[in-house]
Design an enzyme around this catalytic site. Structure first.
Site, PDB file in Angstrom:
ATOM      1  CD  GLU A   1      -2.845  -1.346   2.330  1.00  0.00           C
ATOM      2  OE1 GLU A   1      -2.772  -0.489   3.222  1.00  0.00           O
ATOM      3  OE2 GLU A   1      -3.611  -2.319   2.373  1.00  0.00           O
TER       4      GLU A   1
ATOM      5  CG  ASN B   1      -0.705  -6.595  -1.967  1.00  0.00           C
ATOM      6  OD1 ASN B   1      -1.248  -7.142  -2.917  1.00  0.00           O
ATOM      7  ND2 ASN B   1      -1.238  -6.570  -0.759  1.00  0.00           N
TER       8      ASN B   1
ATOM      9  CG  HIS C   1      -9.868  -5.660   0.394  1.00  0.00           C
ATOM     10  ND1 HIS C   1     -10.129  -6.862   1.029  1.00  0.00           N
ATOM     11  CD2 HIS C   1      -8.569  -5.368   0.645  1.00  0.00           C
ATOM     12  CE1 HIS C   1      -9.018  -7.271   1.640  1.00  0.00           C
ATOM     13  NE2 HIS C   1      -8.071  -6.396   1.415  1.00  0.00           N
TER      14      HIS C   1
ATOM     15  CD  GLU D   1      -4.579  -7.823   1.113  1.00  0.00           C
ATOM     16  OE1 GLU D   1      -5.452  -7.169   1.728  1.00  0.00           O
ATOM     17  OE2 GLU D   1      -3.370  -7.527   1.130  1.00  0.00           O
TER      18      GLU D   1
ATOM     19  CG  ASP E   1     -12.817  -8.946   1.260  1.00  0.00           C
ATOM     20  OD1 ASP E   1     -12.878  -7.927   0.551  1.00  0.00           O
ATOM     21  OD2 ASP E   1     -12.193  -8.981   2.333  1.00  0.00           O
TER      22      ASP E   1
END
Length: 461
Positions: A152, A193, A229, A257, A259
């Protein structure tokens, strides 16, 4: 352990577990292998046993420690390292033939206090960072397949985030971290990432430019992780094209990651749409030759970060809180080539299923009384409209006062009936109530619950 301590230590949770999958249901890791990709999940190391551990080992061929390898966890005090949680994850992976994504070496968040609030010269800070990267990567040399080296680094407009490292060291901190990681383990794949870079836009453009600059400098960057996300109904239409343009730079890409959260309560329609979107994201990876795989950020709703950060949202993972596969699980399987039924059918016409998960927690206890909370979760895909929960007390307990349900008792059998505001439980949704009770001699937890006459299978957790 005394009855009191046993009940209060972990709130004596009794969770109703549906079967993890039917015998004919697909195995995601096997399907993924036939496509030449991995399908992974983030994990919590302390939960890697029982049903949670069994599903993790059976269904996924890659695991990512959610918190156990972050700086604040492994180096809470300068030069003093704690490896217990990270070791558990790596050992579990090796025992189950899984890859490990190391997450994460350098990040602006979850830093230990001594680092976040410390004052260091630029030279000292650079040395601290390089030493940390070297120490952690060296410990797991040959055992980690991919490292999220820097996590990030960007603002939403694609500019560099003003983290402690960037403020003092400039963009060069990224190159230094990658070079230290490569020196410590030449075989591990090294990734950068970030989130909200999944589709084309200012932030992904910023990442694209950053990767170009790093490659031009000869920095050993192997891949770019796209966190994924996502929000139901907002999966970027440009996801595949975005992955492809990064792959065209000569780097690997991965969904790291994933979801897909929704506004609660979950409904059959929302779960069907979620299935379509998990399938679409998986397909986007499969369509890009350099996409290495997909990792879901926790496979079960009971282990998801979403409700804690986005109140009123959740149901973001492929399994519900009772470890039962949701339609999303079958969507992933279909993208990976599965053609069976077992829940995979038409997203608009899901096979009706019923099931329940019960959490029973003693919140406090004193000489002759106790307070307990009960949560009932609908683990099927059909709504519950009005409910009656029954259980039998094993130690002569009795309910003296209740709230959010009407509770009565006949002998040892207790019966809780919904009140008006929590009568309906949508698929994936839950209802809760509490009560005060009396006990003497022992306060053993109930061993079975039924919801509207159907048993909720129980397991100690």
């Amino acid at each position: 352990m005394t009855a009191v301590s046993a009940l209060t230590a972990a709130t004596v949770a009794l969770v109703g577990l549906a079967a993890p999958a039917h015998a004919a249901d697909p195995v995601l890791r096997d399907l993924a292998a036939t496509k030449g990709v991995y399908y992974g999940t983030a994990v919590t190391s302390s939960k890697l046993s029982g049903t949670y551990g069994a599903i993790t080992g059976a269904q996924f061929d890659s695991i990512t420690p959610a918190n156990e390898m972050k700086w604040g966890t492994v180096e809470p005090n300068r030069g003093s390292f704690s490896w217990a949680g990270a070791d558990r994850v790596v050992n579990f992976a090796e025992a189950n033939g899984q890859q490990v994504r190391g997450h994460t070496l350098v990040w602006h968040s979850q830093m230990p206090n001594w680092l976040a609030n410390g004052s260091f010269s630029n030279t000292e800070l650079r040395t601290i960072m390089n030493d940390h990267v070297t120490t952690e990567v060296t410990r797991y040399k040959g055992r980690i397949d991919h490292w999220d080296v820097v996590n990030e680094p960007l603002n939403e407009d694609g500019t560099m985030r003003t983290s402690k490292f960037y403020t003092q060291l400039g963009e060069s901190y990224i190159a230094d971290a990658f070079r230290a990681a490569r020196a410590a383990d030449p075989a591990a794949k090294l990734y950068i990432n970030d989130y909200n870079t999944d589709g084309t836009g200012p932030k992904s453009n910023g990442m694209y430019s950053l990767v170009q600059r790093l490659k031009a400098q000869g920095v050993p960057i192997d891949g770019v992780g796209f966190q994924g996300h996502l929000i139901l109904g907002q999966v970027p239409a440009t996801l595949q094209a975005n992955l492809q343009r990064f792959a065209d730079l000569g780097v690997e890409v991965a969904i790291t990651e994933l979801d897909i959260r929704m506004t609660l309560p979950a409904t059959a329609a929302k779960l069907a749409q979620q299935k379509t979107e998990f399938k679409a994201v998986t397909n986007a990876c499969l369509a890009v030759a350099r996409c290495e795989g997909v990792t879901v950020w926790g496979f079960t709703d009971s282990d998801s970060w979403i409700p804690d950060v986005f109140p009123g949202e959740g149901a973001a993972t492929p399994y519900d809180a009772g470890f039962q596969p949701k339609p999303a699980y079958y969507g992933i399987a279909e993208a990976l080539g599965w053609t069976g039924d077992g829940g995979g059918g038409d997203p608009g016409d899901p096979v009706p299923t019923t099931g329940c998960a019960v959490t029973y927690a003693v919140q406090s206890q004193w000489n002759t009384g106790f307070t307990a909370a009960v949560t009932v979760r609908n683990t099927g895909n059909s709504p519950v409209n009005g409910w009656t929960l029954r259980w039998t007390w094993p130690s002569g307990q009795s309910v003296t006062q209740a709230w959010n349900a009407t509770v009565s008792q006949s002998g040892a059998q207790a019966t809780a009936v919904n009140v008006a505001h929590n009568a309906a439980i949508a698929p994936g949704g839950s209802a809760g109530f509490g009560f005060n009770g009396a006990w003497s001699g022992g306060n053993t937890a109930p061993g079975a619950f039924t919801l509207n006459g159907a048993a909720c299978t129980l397991a100690l957790s």
